[in-house]
Design a protein around this motif. Structure first.
Motif, PDB file in Angstrom:
ATOM      1  N   ILE A 165       0.831  -1.204   0.000  1.00 27.91           N
ATOM      2  CA  ILE A 165       0.000   0.000   0.000  1.00 27.91           C
ATOM      3  C   ILE A 165       0.863   1.250   0.000  1.00 27.91           C
ATOM      4  O   ILE A 165       1.767   1.406   0.816  1.00 27.91           O
ATOM      5  CB  ILE A 165      -0.916   0.026   1.235  1.00 27.91           C
ATOM      6  CG1 ILE A 165      -1.943  -1.103   1.178  1.00 27.91           C
ATOM      7  CG2 ILE A 165      -1.635   1.376   1.360  1.00 27.91           C
ATOM      8  CD1 ILE A 165      -2.932  -0.980   0.055  1.00 27.91           C
ATOM      9  N   ILE A 166       0.559   2.163  -0.940  1.00 22.79           N
ATOM     10  CA  ILE A 166       1.077   3.528  -0.901  1.00 22.79           C
ATOM     11  C   ILE A 166      -0.117   4.417  -0.586  1.00 22.79           C
ATOM     12  O   ILE A 166      -1.087   4.455  -1.354  1.00 22.79           O
ATOM     13  CB  ILE A 166       1.701   3.934  -2.246  1.00 22.79           C
ATOM     14  CG1 ILE A 166       2.856   3.001  -2.606  1.00 22.79           C
ATOM     15  CG2 ILE A 166       2.183   5.387  -2.197  1.00 22.79           C
ATOM     16  CD1 ILE A 166       3.369   3.191  -4.028  1.00 22.79           C
ATOM     17  N   ALA A 167      -0.100   5.104   0.548  1.00 28.42           N
ATOM     18  CA  ALA A 167      -1.247   5.895   1.002  1.00 28.42           C
ATOM     19  C   ALA A 167      -0.933   7.384   0.902  1.00 28.42           C
ATOM     20  O   ALA A 167       0.098   7.843   1.408  1.00 28.42           O
ATOM     21  CB  ALA A 167      -1.614   5.526   2.437  1.00 28.42           C
ATOM     22  N   ILE A 168      -1.822   8.117   0.277  1.00 31.07           N
ATOM     23  CA  ILE A 168      -1.611   9.536  -0.013  1.00 31.07           C
ATOM     24  C   ILE A 168      -2.780  10.344   0.511  1.00 31.07           C
ATOM     25  O   ILE A 168      -3.937  10.059   0.206  1.00 31.07           O
ATOM     26  CB  ILE A 168      -1.474   9.757  -1.535  1.00 31.07           C
ATOM     27  CG1 ILE A 168      -0.253   8.990  -2.074  1.00 31.07           C
ATOM     28  CG2 ILE A 168      -1.365  11.243  -1.865  1.00 31.07           C
ATOM     29  CD1 ILE A 168      -0.189   8.913  -3.578  1.00 31.07           C
ATOM     30  N   THR A 169      -2.467  11.362   1.306  1.00 33.56           N
ATOM     31  CA  THR A 169      -3.499  12.289   1.748  1.00 33.56           C
ATOM     32  C   THR A 169      -2.926  13.700   1.721  1.00 33.56           C
ATOM     33  O   THR A 169      -1.782  13.932   1.353  1.00 33.56           O
ATOM     34  CB  THR A 169      -4.045  11.911   3.132  1.00 33.56           C
ATOM     35  OG1 THR A 169      -5.268  12.635   3.362  1.00 33.56           O
ATOM     36  CG2 THR A 169      -3.053  12.210   4.248  1.00 33.56           C
ATOM     37  N   GLY A 170      -3.742  14.670   2.154  1.00 35.68           N
ATOM     38  CA  GLY A 170      -3.353  16.072   2.122  1.00 35.68           C
ATOM     39  C   GLY A 170      -4.566  16.896   1.768  1.00 35.68           C
ATOM     40  O   GLY A 170      -5.624  16.360   1.417  1.00 35.68           O
ATOM     41  N   THR A 171      -4.447  18.206   1.843  1.00 38.18           N
ATOM     42  CA  THR A 171      -5.568  19.070   1.496  1.00 38.18           C
ATOM     43  C   THR A 171      -5.687  19.229  -0.016  1.00 38.18           C
ATOM     44  O   THR A 171      -6.776  19.181  -0.573  1.00 38.18           O
ATOM     45  CB  THR A 171      -5.410  20.445   2.167  1.00 38.18           C
ATOM     46  OG1 THR A 171      -5.308  20.253   3.585  1.00 38.18           O
ATOM     47  CG2 THR A 171      -6.603  21.341   1.883  1.00 38.18           C
ATOM     48  N   ASN A 172      -4.551  19.397  -0.691  1.00 40.58           N
ATOM     49  CA  ASN A 172      -4.550  19.560  -2.145  1.00 40.58           C
ATOM     50  C   ASN A 172      -3.512  18.641  -2.780  1.00 40.58           C
ATOM     51  O   ASN A 172      -2.499  18.312  -2.160  1.00 40.58           O
ATOM     52  CB  ASN A 172      -4.227  21.013  -2.520  1.00 40.58           C
ATOM     53  CG  ASN A 172      -5.316  21.960  -2.076  1.00 40.58           C
ATOM     54  OD1 ASN A 172      -6.476  21.790  -2.415  1.00 40.58           O
ATOM     55  ND2 ASN A 172      -4.947  22.957  -1.287  1.00 40.58           N
ATOM     56  N   GLY A 173      -3.762  18.258  -4.015  1.00 43.86           N
ATOM     57  CA  GLY A 173      -2.788  17.485  -4.777  1.00 43.86           C
ATOM     58  C   GLY A 173      -2.919  15.983  -4.666  1.00 43.86           C
ATOM     59  O   GLY A 173      -2.168  15.251  -5.313  1.00 43.86           O
ATOM     60  N   LYS A 174      -3.875  15.493  -3.861  1.00 48.39           N
ATOM     61  CA  LYS A 174      -3.997  14.046  -3.651  1.00 48.39           C
ATOM     62  C   LYS A 174      -4.296  13.296  -4.945  1.00 48.39           C
ATOM     63  O   LYS A 174      -3.676  12.275  -5.244  1.00 48.39           O
ATOM     64  CB  LYS A 174      -5.122  13.740  -2.651  1.00 48.39           C
ATOM     65  CG  LYS A 174      -4.946  14.306  -1.271  1.00 48.39           C
ATOM     66  CD  LYS A 174      -6.025  13.821  -0.329  1.00 48.39           C
ATOM     67  CE  LYS A 174      -7.422  14.264  -0.685  1.00 48.39           C
ATOM     68  NZ  LYS A 174      -7.601  15.729  -0.653  1.00 48.39           N
ATOM     69  N   THR A 175      -5.274  13.800  -5.686  1.00 46.94           N
ATOM     70  CA  THR A 175      -5.734  13.060  -6.866  1.00 46.94           C
ATOM     71  C   THR A 175      -4.658  13.025  -7.949  1.00 46.94           C
ATOM     72  O   THR A 175      -4.399  11.976  -8.546  1.00 46.94           O
ATOM     73  CB  THR A 175      -7.030  13.683  -7.415  1.00 46.94           C
ATOM     74  OG1 THR A 175      -8.035  13.621  -6.401  1.00 46.94           O
ATOM     75  CG2 THR A 175      -7.514  12.930  -8.637  1.00 46.94           C
ATOM     76  N   THR A 176      -4.031  14.165  -8.207  1.00 40.17           N
ATOM     77  CA  THR A 176      -2.958  14.196  -9.210  1.00 40.17           C
ATOM     78  C   THR A 176      -1.829  13.266  -8.810  1.00 40.17           C
ATOM     79  O   THR A 176      -1.348  12.458  -9.620  1.00 40.17           O
ATOM     80  CB  THR A 176      -2.423  15.630  -9.371  1.00 40.17           C
ATOM     81  OG1 THR A 176      -3.472  16.472  -9.855  1.00 40.17           O
ATOM     82  CG2 THR A 176      -1.263  15.668 -10.361  1.00 40.17           C
ATOM     83  N   THR A 177      -1.387  13.352  -7.560  1.00 46.69           N
ATOM     84  CA  THR A 177      -0.275  12.526  -7.100  1.00 46.69           C
ATOM     85  C   THR A 177      -0.629  11.041  -7.162  1.00 46.69           C
ATOM     86  O   THR A 177       0.168  10.217  -7.613  1.00 46.69           O
ATOM     87  CB  THR A 177       0.125  12.919  -5.668  1.00 46.69           C
ATOM     88  OG1 THR A 177       0.422  14.317  -5.634  1.00 46.69           O
ATOM     89  CG2 THR A 177       1.349  12.141  -5.204  1.00 46.69           C
ATOM     90  N   THR A 178      -1.819  10.700  -6.729  1.00 52.35           N
ATOM     91  CA  THR A 178      -2.243   9.296  -6.720  1.00 52.35           C
ATOM     92  C   THR A 178      -2.323   8.722  -8.132  1.00 52.35           C
ATOM     93  O   THR A 178      -1.757   7.667  -8.424  1.00 52.35           O
ATOM     94  CB  THR A 178      -3.618   9.156  -6.035  1.00 52.35           C
ATOM     95  OG1 THR A 178      -3.529   9.647  -4.690  1.00 52.35           O
ATOM     96  CG2 THR A 178      -4.077   7.712  -6.008  1.00 52.35           C
ATOM     97  N   SER A 179      -3.022   9.423  -9.005  1.00 54.98           N
ATOM     98  CA  SER A 179      -3.232   8.887 -10.354  1.00 54.98           C
ATOM     99  C   SER A 179      -1.927   8.832 -11.139  1.00 54.98           C
ATOM    100  O   SER A 179      -1.649   7.838 -11.833  1.00 54.98           O
ATOM    101  CB  SER A 179      -4.264   9.732 -11.104  1.00 54.98           C
ATOM    102  OG  SER A 179      -3.822  11.063 -11.255  1.00 54.98           O
ATOM    103  N   LYS A 180      -1.101   9.862 -11.007  1.00 62.27           N
ATOM    104  CA  LYS A 180       0.143   9.888 -11.774  1.00 62.27           C
ATOM    105  C   LYS A 180       1.175   8.915 -11.212  1.00 62.27           C
ATOM    106  O   LYS A 180       1.955   8.330 -11.970  1.00 62.27           O
ATOM    107  CB  LYS A 180       0.705  11.309 -11.814  1.00 62.27           C
ATOM    108  CG  LYS A 180      -0.182  12.300 -12.547  1.00 62.27           C
ATOM    109  CD  LYS A 180      -0.534  11.815 -13.953  1.00 62.27           C
ATOM    110  CE  LYS A 180      -1.470  12.748 -14.682  1.00 62.27           C
ATOM    111  NZ  LYS A 180      -1.877  12.228 -16.013  1.00 62.27           N
ATOM    112  N   LEU A 181       1.168   8.716  -9.914  1.00 62.02           N
ATOM    113  CA  LEU A 181       2.094   7.737  -9.337  1.00 62.02           C
ATOM    114  C   LEU A 181       1.732   6.328  -9.802  1.00 62.02           C
ATOM    115  O   LEU A 181       2.608   5.547 -10.194  1.00 62.02           O
ATOM    116  CB  LEU A 181       2.063   7.820  -7.814  1.00 62.02           C
ATOM    117  CG  LEU A 181       2.978   6.840  -7.070  1.00 62.02           C
ATOM    118  CD1 LEU A 181       4.415   6.925  -7.558  1.00 62.02           C
ATOM    119  CD2 LEU A 181       2.912   7.090  -5.563  1.00 62.02           C
ATOM    120  N   ALA A 182       0.449   6.000  -9.796  1.00 63.77           N
ATOM    121  CA  ALA A 182       0.030   4.691 -10.303  1.00 63.77           C
ATOM    122  C   ALA A 182       0.401   4.549 -11.777  1.00 63.77           C
ATOM    123  O   ALA A 182       0.846   3.482 -12.224  1.00 63.77           O
ATOM    124  CB  ALA A 182      -1.472   4.504 -10.106  1.00 63.77           C
ATOM    125  N   GLY A 183       0.247   5.635 -12.535  1.00 58.11           N
ATOM    126  CA  GLY A 183       0.623   5.613 -13.940  1.00 58.11           C
ATOM    127  C   GLY A 183       2.104   5.382 -14.140  1.00 58.11           C
ATOM    128  O   GLY A 183       2.519   4.619 -15.033  1.00 58.11           O
TER     129      GLY A 183
END
Length: 439
Positions: A92-110
């Motif tokens: 598991i790589i877990a990502i949270t924060g107020t901003n940037g979560k979705t970009t970081t998550t999707s691009k990291l998986a990519g």
């Protein structure tokens, strides 16, 4: 047979119901629209072994009654994690924060997939974690975007690599104060040990205040200082070794540079080659609804660039979006999260040409703008996106401007007062613009 009550029939509720049934649990679905009502659910609590609360559900009377009966309350993330640990070796790589979560998550998986590491983005990004774990060993890594709501009611969950992108006040209609919200975010690293990794943004004051909550091995990240993951003279570095130049990155803006540092940090911790990292970052595309330049309208002597930033669901995100353009025309408003609006109002006064206000937050924003002497004639409180786009069409097709303009939808709030999601809000905005402006 063990028995679970699931509160909320949204995407995560339906998914965890299916998972529990695969695990041979009897389930009761509570939802005021399509399941047992929350009022009637009290009669079903006898014999319930586990109560699964969907993230968007508030802490209401039913939750209080469940707590009084001593029934364990968990969320979908916890159920999925416990199942995954028994059935697969996926990390598991877990990502949270107020901003940037979705970009970081999707691009990291990519990026992981580009490196031929079988991965999927899941969690708050749209694909339920509880659905992914049913595929067992299909993935080597699950990259989880986790909201603060999804970080509540966790017990055994543990990430192999965790990170908090940044912190800013948000969701104060849910939490006692900003500190309560920030502390909840740090559950992303719960149960970690020195064998796990936690990437820390040392540019963020609120994160630095809470370093003592981290038990994982820390890798520091900064846009300003020399750290394990950092930026220097237009190059990215990991542990003093140059990874790649940033000149040709397809994701633009300082906020995306921060996201990229997290992506690169994880990639190097896993051992991905620099060439793969560079090639991916130079060719990946921006996400829909996040600073998405989707249409350019050519007027007589100028062009009007339409930007869909419906993913801008908090003040900090919208202020960064405003700062990315010169005197944009801003469309703003949505749910009232009980936030202090002064920073956004000051940014609008300083940098926004005109503002079009929608949703339940519109009256507060209008009052705040008038209080700081923002020109009344530049405020249009029209309540709905449709009325805004109609007004923009009438004005822009009859006004011969010689200066290029940017129309920016960046609401600074969630969408649930008028839409099912920020995705629906963004799609409707794009449809309305294309219907009205496309030749």
């Amino acid at each position: 047979m063990k028995k679970a009550m699931i509160y909320g029939a949204g995407i995560s509720g339906k998914s965890v119901k299916k998972l529990l049934e695969v695990m041979k649990w009897e389930t009761v679905l509570v939802d005021d629209k399509i399941g047992v009502s929350s009022t009637d659910a009290v009669a079903y609590l006898k014999g319930i072994d586990l109560f699964v609360k969907s993230p968007g559900i508030p802490y209401n009377d039913l939750i209080e009654k469940v707590e009084k009966k001593g029934i364990k309350i968990v969320n979908e993330i916890e159920v999925a994690y416990k199942y995954m640990k028994k059935t697969s070796k996926t990390k598991i790589i877990a990502i949270t924060g107020t901003n940037g979560k979705t970009t970081t998550t999707s691009k990291l998986a990519g990026l992981l997939n580009a490196a031929r590491i079988r991965s999927i983005a899941a969690g708050n990004i749209g694909t339920p974690y509880s659905g992914v774990v049913l595929e067992k060993n299909k993935y080597e890594y699950i990259v989880l975007e986790l909201s603060s709501y999804q970080l509540e009611n966790l017990y055994e969950f543990k990430a192999d690599i965790a990170m908090i992108i940044n912190l800013a006040p948000d969701h104060l209609d849910r939490y006692r104060d900003a500190n309560d919200y920030y502390d909840t975010k740090f559950n992303v690293g719960m149960n970690q040990s020195s064998e796990d990794e936690f990437i820390v943004n040392i540019d963020d004051v609120e994160i630095i205040k809470r370093l003592d909550r981290i038990n994982g091995e820390i890798s520091r990240l900064s846009l300003e200082e020399n750290t394990e993951v950092c930026l220097s003279e237009n190059n990215l570095y990991f542990k003093d070794k140059q990874i790649t130049a940033i000149d040709n990155f397809s994701l633009k803006g300082i906020h995306n540079l921060q996201n990229i540092l997290f992506i690169v940090g994880v990639a190097k911790l896993i051992g991905i080659d620099n060439y793969v990292i560079t090639n991916f970052l130079e060719n990946t595309k921006s996400l829909e609804h996040r600073m998405e330049e989707f249409y350019i309208y050519k007027n007589k002597n100028s062009v009007i660039n339409f930007i869909n930033d419906s993913k801008g669901t908090n003040l900090e995100s919208t202020m960064k979006a405003i700062g990315s353009f010169e005197n944009p025309i801003l469309i703003c408003g949505g749910c009232d999260k009980n936030l202090e609006l002064t920073p956004l109002i000051e940014e609008i006064k300083k940098s926004v040409k005109e503002v079009y206000l929608i949703g339940e937050l519109a009256p507060k924003l209008e009052k705040g703008l008038l209080a700081v002497n923002y020109p009344r004639e530049n405020i249009y409180t029209l309540k709905t996106l449709e009325k805004v786009v109609i007004a923009l069409e009438k004005k822009m097709k009859t006004t011969d401007s010689e200066k290029d303009l940017t129309v920016l939808l960046s609401p600074a709030s969630s969408s649930f007062d008028q839409f099912k999601s920020y995705e629906e809000r963004g799609k409707i905005f794009k449809r309305l613009v294309l219907e009205r402006f496309k030749k």
